[in-house]
Design an enzyme around this catalytic site. Sequence first.
Site, PDB file in Angstrom:
ATOM      1  CG  ASP A 131     -23.375 100.980  -0.417  1.00 27.28           C
ATOM      2  OD1 ASP A 131     -22.658 100.570   0.289  1.00 27.28           O
ATOM      3  OD2 ASP A 131     -23.509 100.308  -1.471  1.00 27.28           O
TER       4      ASP A 131
ATOM      5  N   GLY B 135     -15.668  95.157 -16.174  1.00 23.71           N
ATOM      6  CA  GLY B 135     -14.918  94.671 -15.217  1.00 23.71           C
ATOM      7  C   GLY B 135     -13.962  95.457 -14.409  1.00 23.71           C
TER       8      GLY B 135
ATOM      9  N   GLY C   8     -14.673  98.628 -12.688  1.00 24.47           N
ATOM     10  CA  GLY C   8     -15.241  99.210 -11.632  1.00 24.47           C
ATOM     11  C   GLY C   8     -16.082 100.508 -12.197  1.00 24.47           C
ATOM     12  CG  LEU C   9     -14.919 102.798 -14.755  1.00 22.84           C
ATOM     13  CD1 LEU C   9     -14.524 103.611 -16.125  1.00 22.84           C
ATOM     14  CD2 LEU C   9     -14.957 103.751 -13.763  1.00 22.84           C
TER      15      LEU C   9
ATOM     16  CB  SER D 100     -22.785  94.738 -14.305  1.00 23.86           C
ATOM     17  OG  SER D 100     -22.608  95.535 -13.140  1.00 23.86           O
TER      18      SER D 100
ATOM     19  CD  GLU E 121     -25.046  93.859 -10.812  1.00 24.87           C
ATOM     20  OE1 GLU E 121     -25.500  94.578 -11.800  1.00 24.87           O
ATOM     21  OE2 GLU E 121     -23.889  93.754 -10.707  1.00 24.87           O
TER      22      GLU E 121
ATOM     23  CG  ASP F  96     -22.808 100.591  -9.430  1.00 20.26           C
ATOM     24  OD1 ASP F  96     -22.551 101.374  -8.728  1.00 20.26           O
ATOM     25  OD2 ASP F  96     -22.395  99.274  -9.438  1.00 20.26           O
TER      26      ASP F  96
HETATM   27  P1  ADP Z   1     -18.244  96.401 -13.584  1.00 15.21           P
HETATM   28  O1  ADP Z   1     -19.728  96.378 -13.563  1.00 15.21           O
HETATM   29  O2  ADP Z   1     -17.446  97.050 -12.850  1.00 15.21           O
HETATM   30  O3  ADP Z   1     -17.826  96.553 -15.483  1.00 15.21           O
HETATM   31  P2  ADP Z   1     -18.889  93.768 -13.424  1.00 15.21           P
HETATM   32  O4  ADP Z   1     -18.166  92.349 -12.946  1.00 15.21           O
HETATM   33  O5  ADP Z   1     -19.909  94.028 -12.291  1.00 15.21           O
HETATM   34  O6  ADP Z   1     -18.023  94.549 -13.502  1.00 15.21           O
HETATM   35  O7  ADP Z   1     -19.760  93.377 -14.675  1.00 15.21           O
HETATM   36  C1  ADP Z   1     -19.011  93.172 -15.914  1.00 15.21           C
HETATM   37  C2  ADP Z   1     -20.154  92.284 -16.674  1.00 15.21           C
HETATM   38  O8  ADP Z   1     -21.237  92.808 -17.203  1.00 15.21           O
HETATM   39  C3  ADP Z   1     -19.173  91.259 -17.653  1.00 15.21           C
HETATM   40  O9  ADP Z   1     -18.403  90.120 -17.535  1.00 15.21           O
HETATM   41  C4  ADP Z   1     -20.478  91.080 -18.678  1.00 15.21           C
HETATM   42  O10 ADP Z   1     -20.935  89.661 -18.348  1.00 15.21           O
HETATM   43  C5  ADP Z   1     -21.540  91.821 -18.444  1.00 15.21           C
HETATM   44  N1  ADP Z   1     -21.243  93.156 -19.550  1.00 15.21           N
HETATM   45  C6  ADP Z   1     -20.947  94.239 -19.433  1.00 15.21           C
HETATM   46  N2  ADP Z   1     -20.775  95.081 -20.677  1.00 15.21           N
HETATM   47  C7  ADP Z   1     -21.386  94.046 -21.546  1.00 15.21           C
HETATM   48  C8  ADP Z   1     -21.595  94.014 -22.975  1.00 15.21           C
HETATM   49  N3  ADP Z   1     -21.573  95.153 -23.536  1.00 15.21           N
HETATM   50  N4  ADP Z   1     -22.067  92.766 -23.616  1.00 15.21           N
HETATM   51  C9  ADP Z   1     -22.350  91.955 -22.916  1.00 15.21           C
HETATM   52  N5  ADP Z   1     -22.082  91.851 -21.599  1.00 15.21           N
HETATM   53  C10 ADP Z   1     -21.656  92.994 -20.743  1.00 15.21           C
HETATM   54 MG    MG Z   2     -20.741  95.955 -11.917  1.00 13.20          MG
END
Ligand code: ADP
Ligand code: MG
Length: 384
Positions: A36, A121, A123-124, A127, A159, A171
């Site tokens: 990317d 968190g 990797g799927l 966020s 982000e 993503d």
């Molecule tokens: P990934 O995107 O791989 O799951 P990230 O660290 O990039 O991991 O993002 C995870 C973060 O996104 C969580 O720690 C939280 O802050 C936010 N998040 C994801 N889903 C939710 C949710 N359903 N409600 C609130 N916050 C969320």
């Molecule tokens: Mg993420």
Amino acid sequence: MHDPAVFRSMHLARFQAAPAVFAAPGRVNLIGEHTDYAEGFVMPAAIDFATLAGISPRSDGKIVVYSENYGEERSFEAALLPAIASKHWSDYPLGVVAILAGEGHRIPGFSLSLWGDVPLGSGLSSSAAVEVATALAVCSLIETTYPGPVLARLCQRAENEFVGASCGIMDQFISANGQENHALLLDCRDLSFRLAPIPAHIALVIANTMVKHSVAGGDYTTRRAEVEAACATIARHRPEVRFLRDATVEDLEKWGHEMTPNSLKRARHVVTENLRTQAAAEALAANDLAELGRLMAEAHRSYSQDFEGSCAEADAMVELARQLPGLIGARLTGGGFGGCTINLVEQSQAAAFAKALAGRYADRIGIEPQIHICHASGGAHRVL
Ligand code: ADP
Ligand code: MG
């Protein structure tokens, strides 16, 4: 995806107002790793894990966000939103609001509920799912629409600029623009894309190694610097090469001796991965699953040996998968040094595959992996 009707009732009970409900999926990258930022190609698919966002207007000028995953509510004045992140999950929805406000929209008070089954968190891309679902919800409230690719860019900026995480566009792009039973070949240079069909009899089996190593001197920043150094070497001879996207295998053969051995290996991964990713889209279009599997195997080898972005656990997960019936292709997906592998598996054998893989991985590594059987799903949309 959680039941939207149950979600709506939850929002109604909490905020005494019926919400409009939107869903945005998580994703998995089938092939195209560390391409990317070289302005190359990636080929993700949206998966059937999603985040729901429910929104209803408020008359008290407040923005109240609630996450069912965290069981927590936060309240802000719409006219006085924080300008910086607070290292809290609310940064993600607030970041989207901040970016939309920066685009000149007046944002009124609202209540927003979030509820996702994308593992957080892992990797799927939970966020991106939160950002895209929130963006659709807020846009509907302010009666604005953006084309999917533009919405994705706004969410990426939320982000990057508000949350402070340096993610690429993939993503958010796939979450906003995915299509059921398709992967999406995305050109990270100009965001043009092409859908590639994934037959309905193929399951996307995502296996979480449950490890994430931080490798001394082997992190994302170091790899990126090595890639950029290789590109600079080629550009001295061919100034039109601005990113490794523009470079060829012949360039590496001609000028590789001017690079450090590591730079050359990293560049070889990126240059060949770009070719493989485009070839994988062709293989899907031609329904040539054997070729797709071969490309995924080669992609894993290149990621592991040339990019040195894998680890013993991920290599084991891929090797064990290859011994099981029903596998079409397996490789490490995501940023590397752990995380998940993606396995394309015949649907009829997916459950047995997942069970056997979990057992063998636990025996070999001593850790119970999490394995999800997913399907290529549609992008973000309104559900209620
Ligand atoms: P990934 O995107 O791989 O799951 P990230 O660290 O990039 O991991 O993002 C995870 C973060 O996104 C969580 O720690 C939280 O802050 C936010 N998040 C994801 N889903 C939710 C949710 N359903 N409600 C609130 N916050 C969320
Ligand atoms: Mg993420």
